[in-house]
Motif scaffolding. Structure first.
Motif, PDB file in Angstrom:
ATOM      1  N   LYS A 219      -5.893   4.436  -5.234  1.00 47.43           N
ATOM      2  CA  LYS A 219      -5.779   3.400  -3.806  1.00 47.43           C
ATOM      3  C   LYS A 219      -7.421   2.148  -3.715  1.00 47.43           C
ATOM      4  CE  LYS A 219      -5.842   4.369   0.428  1.00 47.43           C
ATOM      5  NZ  LYS A 219      -5.614   5.138   1.410  1.00 47.43           N
TER       6      LYS A 219
ATOM      7  N   SER B 137       0.584  -1.295  -0.576  1.00 46.77           N
ATOM      8  CA  SER B 137       0.050   0.019  -0.301  1.00 46.77           C
ATOM      9  C   SER B 137       0.879   1.596   0.074  1.00 46.77           C
ATOM     10  CB  SER B 137      -0.622   0.270   1.172  1.00 46.77           C
ATOM     11  OG  SER B 137      -0.480   0.070   2.433  1.00 46.77           O
TER      12      SER B 137
ATOM     13  N   ILE C  21       1.060   2.065  -3.176  1.00 48.60           N
ATOM     14  CA  ILE C  21       0.461   2.634  -4.260  1.00 48.60           C
ATOM     15  C   ILE C  21       0.011   4.306  -3.878  1.00 48.60           C
ATOM     16  CG2 ILE C  21      -2.281   2.418  -5.228  1.00 48.60           C
ATOM     17  CD1 ILE C  21      -1.444  -0.637  -3.351  1.00 48.60           C
TER      18      ILE C  21
ATOM     19  N   GLU D 185      -8.913  -1.255   3.413  1.00 49.47           N
ATOM     20  CA  GLU D 185      -9.434   0.226   3.586  1.00 49.47           C
ATOM     21  C   GLU D 185      -8.381   0.764   4.829  1.00 49.47           C
ATOM     22  OE1 GLU D 185      -9.015   2.831   1.763  1.00 49.47           O
ATOM     23  OE2 GLU D 185      -9.575   4.464   2.964  1.00 49.47           O
TER      24      GLU D 185
ATOM     25  N   SER E 107      -4.069  -0.718   5.066  1.00 45.46           N
ATOM     26  CA  SER E 107      -3.614  -0.314   4.060  1.00 45.46           C
ATOM     27  C   SER E 107      -2.210   1.085   5.546  1.00 45.46           C
ATOM     28  CB  SER E 107      -4.012   0.532   3.439  1.00 45.46           C
ATOM     29  OG  SER E 107      -4.824   1.222   4.470  1.00 45.46           O
TER      30      SER E 107
ATOM     31  N   ASP F 145      -2.460   7.888  -4.143  1.00 44.08           N
ATOM     32  CA  ASP F 145      -3.834   7.676  -3.616  1.00 44.08           C
ATOM     33  C   ASP F 145      -5.130   7.355  -4.194  1.00 44.08           C
ATOM     34  OD1 ASP F 145      -3.383   7.546  -0.419  1.00 44.08           O
ATOM     35  OD2 ASP F 145      -4.013   9.861  -0.326  1.00 44.08           O
TER      36      ASP F 145
END
Lengths: 190, 194
Positions: free
Chosen positions: B67, B59, B62, B115, B119, B64
């Protein structure tokens, strides 16, 4: 005749929400008021028909010819997610009024399992494109019917005095169960 | 939060079904028997653990903006794996669960944990979180499945306890799912307050 059977079956007999348990999250989440329920129904109908057409074409013109049917879940969910974004952007430019009405519901639709569920069921039932459109439209109407009826019931439910533990979600679920029981009366008509 | 607290939270305090009301579609859709509930719960647990594991590792790389789509792709890959493995080794259960296996992708529990937890946390807590949330979810589904199976057909995990003719068929059918879950949540709310 065939279409009438598909329509009646999708709206009443095999109602997406009450008989197949797809789209329960929005069913419980946005059913506190009839007006929001109607807005949500509009957005779902729009995206569901569009998503079914696009996923149908992907399945029959990309996945099947190349023998990569196992990519179905990944490709469908990506298509639906981007489609929702696209619809949001286009709607904002083309029809601000409609965007105002449906806008807030659009992001919620990506995780509405009714959309992906109907797209996959269309493939499983081996419909042709026209039948797929009719089936997805009827499913969306079925979703809307259940949602609006349930919202109407919940508006009244707020005024009832209930034991503490059962107030809120448990009461809503039990009422949904009674609604599902009423819909069972339709079984056998097609 | 210690590892132990992290592990225990998914069963009661932050149970996905009873407290957070996430993942309602499979909860209602596949719990006509305890075995189906357990199968669905374990499939979801596997996806949760693996997606939490991968997402906690990648994460930070990646951006935002992409995402959520990237999380969905990661989750969808594991769902596809589960789907194929189940079709190969437990075809009867796969047939029973039907469309709900691919629909693990849109199960809010999985994306929600990715989420909200994986992350933002390191590898080990994320795996524990996946195990805890997944087993809590499986527990809820098995409970609901056992209740419906017992009242509906007089069985428990397929073992006949009383004659089927005394069962209330409605519990196995769609309305029974809503009603049984409604009373189960009401009961748990009551216990929690006491």
């Amino acid at each position: 005749m065939e279409f009438i059977v598909i329509i009646i079956s999708a709206i009443f007999v095999n109602n997406v929400v009450l008989m197949q348990f797809l789209g329960i999250c929005p069913f419980l989440g946005v059913s506190k008021k009839v007006s929001t329920a109607v807005g949500m129904t509009g957005a779902v109908t729009f995206v569901m028909i569009l998503a079914t057409i696009v996923t149908y074409l992907i399945q029959h013109y990309i996945l099947n010819p190349y023998g990569i049917g196992f990519m179905q879940t990944i490709s469908f969910i990506l298509v639906i997610a981007s489609l929702v974004q696209l619809v949001e952007i286009i709607l904002k430019k083309v029809s601000p009024a409609l965007y105002q009405a449906l806008g807030v519901f659009l992001p919620l639709i990506t995780t509405n399992c009714a959309i992906l569920g109907v797209a996959i069921m269309t493939i499983q039932k081996d419909y042709n494109l026209l039948e797929a459109v009719v089936f997805s439209g009827a499913s969306a109407i079925g979703f809307g019917l259940a949602l609006v009826l349930f919202a109407g019931l919940r508006e009244h439910l707020d005024l009832v005095e209930l034991p503490k533990g059962i107030k809120g979600t448990p009461a809503a679920l039990i009422v949904a169960g009674l609604l599902a029981m009423a819909f069972m009366g339709f079984s056998g008509i097609v | 939060m210690t590892h132990k607290e992290n592990f225990l939270k998914g069963f009661f305090k932050e149970n996905a079904v009873f407290t957070l009301l996430l993942g309602m579609c499979p909860t209602l859709g596949v719990t006509s028997s305890a075995i189906n509930g357990l199968g669905m719960g374990l499939a979801t647990t596997f996806v949760l653990i693996m997606s939490n594991l991968v997402i906690s590792l990648v994460s930070s790389q990646i951006p935002d903006k992409v995402k959520i789509p990237s999380f969905i792709v990661i989750i969808a890959s594991f769902v596809t794996m589960v789907d194929l493995v189940m079709a190969g080794y437990v075809p009867a259960l796969h047939e029973q669960l039907g469309v709900f296996i691919p629909l693990i992708v849109v199960n809010c529990v999985v994306l929600g944990r990715a989420e909200a937890f994986a992350s933002k946390n390191k590898l080990v807590p994320s795996i524990i979180d996946g195990v805890s949330m997944g087993l809590g979810f499986a527990m809820a589904l098995t409970m609901l499945g056992a209740i419906r199976e017992f009242f509906g057909s007089g069985k428990m995990f397929g073992v006949t306890l009383f004659n089927e003719t005394y069962g209330m068929l409605v519990f196995v059918l769609a309305p029974g799912a809503f009603i049984a879950l409604g009373y189960l949540i009401a009961f748990i709310n009551r216990v929690r307050k006491a």
